[in-house]
Design a protein around this motif. Structure first.
Motif, PDB file in Angstrom:
ATOM      1  N   VAL A  43       0.845  -1.201   0.000  1.00  0.00           N
ATOM      2  CA  VAL A  43       0.000   0.000   0.000  1.00  0.00           C
ATOM      3  C   VAL A  43       0.878   1.248   0.000  1.00  0.00           C
ATOM      4  CG1 VAL A  43      -0.129   0.367   2.492  1.00  0.00           C
ATOM      5  CG2 VAL A  43      -2.129   0.866   1.084  1.00  0.00           C
ATOM      6  N   GLU A  44       0.332   2.358  -0.444  1.00  0.00           N
ATOM      7  CA  GLU A  44       1.095   3.618  -0.427  1.00  0.00           C
ATOM      8  C   GLU A  44       0.830   4.368   0.867  1.00  0.00           C
ATOM      9  OE1 GLU A  44       3.097   4.915  -2.689  1.00  0.00           O
ATOM     10  OE2 GLU A  44       2.867   3.400  -4.237  1.00  0.00           O
ATOM     11  N   LEU A  45       1.797   5.182   1.273  1.00  0.00           N
ATOM     12  CA  LEU A  45       1.658   5.943   2.519  1.00  0.00           C
ATOM     13  C   LEU A  45       0.437   6.859   2.476  1.00  0.00           C
ATOM     14  CD1 LEU A  45       2.765   6.894   5.258  1.00  0.00           C
ATOM     15  CD2 LEU A  45       4.254   8.452   4.054  1.00  0.00           C
ATOM     16  N   LEU A 103      10.682  10.267   0.932  1.00  0.00           N
ATOM     17  CA  LEU A 103      10.688   9.708   2.282  1.00  0.00           C
ATOM     18  C   LEU A 103      10.999   8.227   2.164  1.00  0.00           C
ATOM     19  CD1 LEU A 103      10.003  10.402   5.292  1.00  0.00           C
ATOM     20  CD2 LEU A 103       7.745   9.470   4.830  1.00  0.00           C
ATOM     21  N   TYR A 104      11.996   7.774   2.914  1.00  0.00           N
ATOM     22  CA  TYR A 104      12.366   6.357   2.902  1.00  0.00           C
ATOM     23  C   TYR A 104      12.085   5.784   4.276  1.00  0.00           C
ATOM     24  CZ  TYR A 104      15.060   7.688  -1.236  1.00  0.00           C
ATOM     25  OH  TYR A 104      15.436   8.161  -2.461  1.00  0.00           O
ATOM     26  N   ASP A 105      11.399   4.646   4.325  1.00  0.00           N
ATOM     27  CA  ASP A 105      11.168   4.007   5.610  1.00  0.00           C
ATOM     28  C   ASP A 105      12.250   2.958   5.828  1.00  0.00           C
ATOM     29  OD1 ASP A 105      10.038   1.929   7.511  1.00  0.00           O
ATOM     30  OD2 ASP A 105       8.507   3.470   7.618  1.00  0.00           O
ATOM     31  N   ASP A 114      12.388  -0.751   4.328  1.00  0.00           N
ATOM     32  CA  ASP A 114      13.535  -0.738   3.420  1.00  0.00           C
ATOM     33  C   ASP A 114      13.172  -0.267   2.014  1.00  0.00           C
ATOM     34  OD1 ASP A 114      15.751  -3.100   1.858  1.00  0.00           O
ATOM     35  OD2 ASP A 114      16.262  -1.202   2.804  1.00  0.00           O
ATOM     36  N   ARG A 115      12.362   0.802   1.931  1.00  0.00           N
ATOM     37  CA  ARG A 115      12.066   1.315   0.595  1.00  0.00           C
ATOM     38  C   ARG A 115      11.570   2.755   0.674  1.00  0.00           C
ATOM     39  NH1 ARG A 115       8.993  -1.296  -2.861  1.00  0.00           N
ATOM     40  NH2 ARG A 115       8.236   0.638  -3.729  1.00  0.00           N
ATOM     41  N   GLU A 116      11.480   3.368  -0.496  1.00  0.00           N
ATOM     42  CA  GLU A 116      10.930   4.711  -0.570  1.00  0.00           C
ATOM     43  C   GLU A 116       9.420   4.611  -0.393  1.00  0.00           C
ATOM     44  OE1 GLU A 116      11.938   7.102  -4.191  1.00  0.00           O
ATOM     45  OE2 GLU A 116       9.776   6.897  -4.487  1.00  0.00           O
ATOM     46  N   VAL A 117       8.847   5.438   0.450  1.00  0.00           N
ATOM     47  CA  VAL A 117       7.408   5.339   0.679  1.00  0.00           C
ATOM     48  C   VAL A 117       6.640   6.575   0.218  1.00  0.00           C
ATOM     49  CG1 VAL A 117       7.491   3.650   2.537  1.00  0.00           C
ATOM     50  CG2 VAL A 117       7.703   6.050   3.084  1.00  0.00           C
ATOM     51  N   ALA A 118       7.326   7.664  -0.074  1.00  0.00           N
ATOM     52  CA  ALA A 118       6.599   8.835  -0.546  1.00  0.00           C
ATOM     53  C   ALA A 118       7.528   9.721  -1.368  1.00  0.00           C
ATOM     54  CB  ALA A 118       6.051   9.639   0.631  1.00  0.00           C
ATOM     55  N   ILE A 119       6.941  10.393  -2.364  1.00  0.00           N
ATOM     56  CA  ILE A 119       7.695  11.379  -3.139  1.00  0.00           C
ATOM     57  C   ILE A 119       6.966  12.704  -3.024  1.00  0.00           C
ATOM     58  CG2 ILE A 119       8.599  12.024  -5.388  1.00  0.00           C
ATOM     59  CD1 ILE A 119       8.455   9.245  -6.301  1.00  0.00           C
ATOM     60  N   TYR A 120       7.684  13.747  -2.723  1.00  0.00           N
ATOM     61  CA  TYR A 120       7.061  15.069  -2.610  1.00  0.00           C
ATOM     62  C   TYR A 120       7.533  15.888  -3.790  1.00  0.00           C
ATOM     63  CZ  TYR A 120       6.608  13.094   1.987  1.00  0.00           C
ATOM     64  OH  TYR A 120       6.346  12.248   3.021  1.00  0.00           O
ATOM     65  N   VAL A 158       4.930  -2.356   4.063  1.00  0.00           N
ATOM     66  CA  VAL A 158       4.749  -0.910   3.983  1.00  0.00           C
ATOM     67  C   VAL A 158       3.520  -0.465   4.773  1.00  0.00           C
ATOM     68  CG1 VAL A 158       4.314   1.033   2.450  1.00  0.00           C
ATOM     69  CG2 VAL A 158       5.940  -0.698   1.785  1.00  0.00           C
ATOM     70  N   SER A 159       2.468  -1.288   4.743  1.00  0.00           N
ATOM     71  CA  SER A 159       1.252  -0.900   5.464  1.00  0.00           C
ATOM     72  C   SER A 159       1.553  -0.756   6.949  1.00  0.00           C
ATOM     73  CB  SER A 159       0.146  -1.927   5.230  1.00  0.00           C
ATOM     74  OG  SER A 159       0.643  -3.227   5.484  1.00  0.00           O
ATOM     75  N   GLN A 160       2.339  -1.665   7.474  1.00  0.00           N
ATOM     76  CA  GLN A 160       2.702  -1.622   8.892  1.00  0.00           C
ATOM     77  C   GLN A 160       3.572  -0.404   9.179  1.00  0.00           C
ATOM     78  OE1 GLN A 160       1.905  -3.606  11.451  1.00  0.00           O
ATOM     79  NE2 GLN A 160       3.165  -2.360  12.797  1.00  0.00           N
ATOM     80  N   ALA A 161       4.588  -0.203   8.349  1.00  0.00           N
ATOM     81  CA  ALA A 161       5.508   0.914   8.557  1.00  0.00           C
ATOM     82  C   ALA A 161       4.768   2.244   8.439  1.00  0.00           C
ATOM     83  CB  ALA A 161       6.642   0.838   7.544  1.00  0.00           C
TER      84      ALA A 161
END
Lengths: 408, 68
Positions: free
Chosen positions: A91-93, A320-322, A326-332, B28-31
């Motif tokens: 899922v996306e942030l 934004l990297y979580d 271990d991946r990029e989760v958002a681009i602004y 990702v959903s959890q994070a």
């Protein structure tokens, strides 16, 4: 040991034994007229020498196909890494954040303008007392300001221009700065205004190229630096010794940020190789790396919880990297923003991301929803540095227009 | 030999990639949920988010009138 490695070891041993025996044969006066061994100089083109040469060249030719196999292995590992990361991307942030309220309109204005630098402001840092700011500029001056009153408390002239990095010590008793002199120097701040600060300077770090960023760790005793020579290093301030070095970037390292103290001994760095790496300070190993930016990464900053970090880059995006995913989760990013982001910082809760851009503006992003909340105008040249105050009441931006502005 | 230094560099890259491929990852959903949780929990303590009144924020200019 793996069969590949075993094969390599055997070949290397063969080469070593072969070369040393030929060397000793050639050095024996009765067998050969040349005085020097084969490994040190080109020798006569006699049939025996040619035979021996051919044998050794054959041996030497073997390692090159191992290089090819290593290359293919690295390619397969890279694709495997991407697959592993993609598996967890369910899922996306901003989808997760759909349910929370949108932020209202923000009114942020320049509350203080700190004028006094003679040239572009390159870097700034807040003191832990939430009131003092140290800033450095292209003309070699490092100034300590009182942000409430806009008075200058200390001024130091560095022997070099382009002081690209400056940092305040946690105790508030010293500042560190460096730039084109390839060094990081620590100046203890004294209360006596008449004292010449330059006299007490201590050179701590030595790099082979410009210093791009520096940061004190949790104490006044250790400094972390990053440099144009592609490495980061941890130094002991008192002795000037290097405690740990961090190799892994393929080009200049432009920025670094220390993890918030609760989460442990790691830091993140970003460089001209478009990569951002997370390092373990004790072992010197790179534990995670991310390569999704399309241009140099100018600034990295940890999320307040320590589980993520944001980076601003010349490709006009902030990402934004979580760390746990271990991946990029958002681009602004926005189509209308075409200039690079030079500096990023989070608000205290991590909900807002402030980005200073080369088009003279500061964009404020909603971290969770991925939308822009506000755009701030005021600077008359590109914004080069931006930091939120330790208690989150305001943030300060420094610009090439020679001023610093405090926004609240 | 430049060949062997290339090999050494490649070996390091391969080792690093192997290490990175084996770390534990979270969905990702959890994070994302954790990031959101942190934001919401700390939202009230964030002065830039909630806005602070002029009297408490030292940076907001106070217009003070005094009779001399």
């Amino acid at each position: 040991m793996e069969p590949q490695l075993q094969g390599q070891v055997i070949r290397q041993l063969f080469f070593l034994i072969g070369a040393t025996s030929v060397n000793s044969i050639l050095l024996r006066k009765d067998l050969c007229s040349c005085r020097k061994g084969m490994l040190s100089s080109p020798h006569q083109n006699t049939p025996r020498h040619r035979e021996i040469l051919c044998f050794l060249v054959e041996m030497a030719a073997q390692p090159s196909d191992t290089l090819a196999t290593l290359k293919t292995e690295s390619e397969t590992l890279k694709t495997k890494l991407e697959e592993e990361r993609a598996k967890l991307h369910d899922v996306e942030l901003h989808q997760v954040a759909e349910k929370i309220e949108a932020l209202g309109q923000f009114v942020m204005k320049t509350r203080r303008a700190l004028k006094g630098h003679g040239n572009k402001v390159l870097c700034l840092d807040w003191c832990k007392d939430k009131r003092r700011i140290v800033s450095s500029s292209q003309d070699g001056k490092v100034i300590v300001w009182d942000a409430f009153t806009t008075n200058k408390e200390h001024a130091v002239t560095m022997p070099c221009t382009w002081v690209m990095a400056c940092a305040y010590a946690p105790s508030g008793c010293a500042v560190a700065c460096g730039g084109l002199d390839n060094k990081c120097s620590v100046y203890p701040l004294s209360l006596d205004k008449n004292e010449n600060l330059a006299a007490k300077k201590k050179s701590v770090a030595m790099h082979t190229n410009y210093l791009s960023a520096c940061c004190f760790t949790n104490s006044d005793m250790q400094i972390l630096t990053s440099s144009g020579d592609g490495t980061c290093a941890l130094w002991d301030v008192e002795s000037g010794q290097m405690l740990q070095s961090f190799h892994g970037h393929a080009a200049d390292v432009l920025c670094l940020d220390l993890a918030p103290s609760e989460t442990g001994n790691t830091f993140v760095s970003g460089g001209c190789d478009k990569k951002s790496c997370v390092w373990d300070m004790r072992t010197g190993q790179c534990v995670q790396s991310f390569e999704t930016h399309e241009s140099d990464i100018n600034s990295v900053r940890y999320y307040p919880s320590g589980d993520a970090f944001a980076s601003g880059s010349d490709d006009a995006t902030c990402r934004l990297y979580d760390l746990r995913a271990d991946r990029e989760v958002a681009i602004y990013s926005k189509e209308s923003i075409i200039f690079g982001a030079s500096s990023v910082d989070f608000s205290l809760s991590g909900r807002l991301l402030f980005g200073g851009y080369n088009d003279y503006t500061i964009n404020v992003w909603d971290v969770l929803k991925g939308t822009r909340v506000s755009i701030l105008f005021g600077h008359e040249n590109r914004v080069s540095t931006l930091r939120v105050s330790p208690d989150g009441t305001a943030f300060c931006s420094g610009s090439w227009d020679h001023t610093l502005r405090i926004w609240a | 030999m430049s060949g062997s230094s290339n090999i050494v560099a490649m070996k390091k890259i391969v080792q690093q990639l192997r290490f990175e491929a084996n770390i534990n990852r979270v969905k990702v959903s959890q994070a994302a949920a954790d990031l959101q949780q942190f934001c919401i929990q700390n939202a009230l303590q964030d002065p830039l988010l909630t806005g602070v009144s002029s009297s408490t924020n030292p940076f907001r200019t106070q217009k003070v009138c005094s009779f001399l």
